[in-house]
Design an enzyme around this catalytic site. Structure first.
Site, PDB file in Angstrom:
ATOM      1  N   CYS A  41       3.452 -84.144  70.543  1.00  0.00           N
ATOM      2  CA  CYS A  41       3.357 -84.040  69.324  1.00  0.00           C
ATOM      3  C   CYS A  41       1.658 -84.767  69.596  1.00  0.00           C
ATOM      4  CB  CYS A  41       4.541 -84.612  68.266  1.00  0.00           C
ATOM      5  SG  CYS A  41       5.181 -83.785  68.128  1.00  0.00           S
ATOM      6  N   CYS A  46      12.270 -76.924  64.113  1.00  0.00           N
ATOM      7  CA  CYS A  46      12.619 -76.289  64.066  1.00  0.00           C
ATOM      8  C   CYS A  46      12.332 -76.746  65.992  1.00  0.00           C
ATOM      9  CB  CYS A  46      11.165 -75.094  63.932  1.00  0.00           C
ATOM     10  SG  CYS A  46       9.583 -75.189  64.909  1.00  0.00           S
ATOM     11  N   CYS A  76       6.449 -78.368  61.992  1.00  0.00           N
ATOM     12  CA  CYS A  76       7.359 -76.890  62.529  1.00  0.00           C
ATOM     13  C   CYS A  76       6.575 -76.171  63.496  1.00  0.00           C
ATOM     14  CB  CYS A  76       8.024 -75.459  61.958  1.00  0.00           C
ATOM     15  SG  CYS A  76       9.123 -74.374  62.361  1.00  0.00           S
TER      16      CYS A  76
END
Length: 166
Positions: free
Chosen positions: A96, A88, A12
């Site tokens: 990422c 989220c 998240c």
């Protein structure tokens, strides 16, 4: 049945509520078949006390729970993840880091209970609701016949779980 422990990283943005509760649920409900970690793209540095309360409600030891950066899990000596789940929407849209191995990446969005204003009872109710929603999806995850699924089948099953209404 395999003796493999499946490693799951739950992401998240702040790593203070939804990812922490998901980590607790996977570790408790996964009963040793799953080992979960959580992290955030922009960790808040603190874990929401209502998230801690929810994790403790299922017997999860929160003594070492902390808000941490996802960079801790992209290092050469980091655990190799099998599954990476974003919980989220903002973390799902971010770039990422590269994870060791080839983990399956899925998004399971949940509303952020920490954005609820009001009394402690109102906040606690929001966390209880989100915790129950996360628990529903985690229960499906830990009950998958994961040992018999190919990488593609597992990815598809996880996507189906993510697409289910909360």
């Amino acid at each position: 049945m395999s003796d493999q422990t499946y490693k799951v990283l739950v992401l998240c943005t702040g790593n203070s509520a939804r990812s922490i509760m998901s980590e607790a649920l996977i570790n408790v409900l996964g009963a040793g078949r799953f080992l979960a970690y959580s992290a955030g793209s922009q960790p808040s540095g603190r874990v929401n006390p209502f998230a801690v309360e929810q994790a403790q409600s299922i017997g999860y030891d929160t003594a070492n729970v902390r808000s941490k950066s996802w960079d801790e899990f992209s290092q050469p000596d980091s655990p190799k993840m099998d599954i990476v789940i974003t919980v989220c929407d903002s973390a799902a849209g971010e770039s990422c880091p590269l994870w060791r191995g080839s983990p399956i990446k899925v998004h399971w969005g949940f509303e952020d209970p920490s954005h609820v204003d009001g009394s402690d009872e109102d906040k606690r109710a929001a966390f209880t609701k989100t915790f129950a929603q996360i628990r529903g999806k985690i229960t499906l995850l830990v009950n998958l016949p994961i040992d018999t699924l190919s990488h593609t089948e597992l990815e598809s099953a996880l996507q189906v779980i993510g697409d289910l209404p909360v």
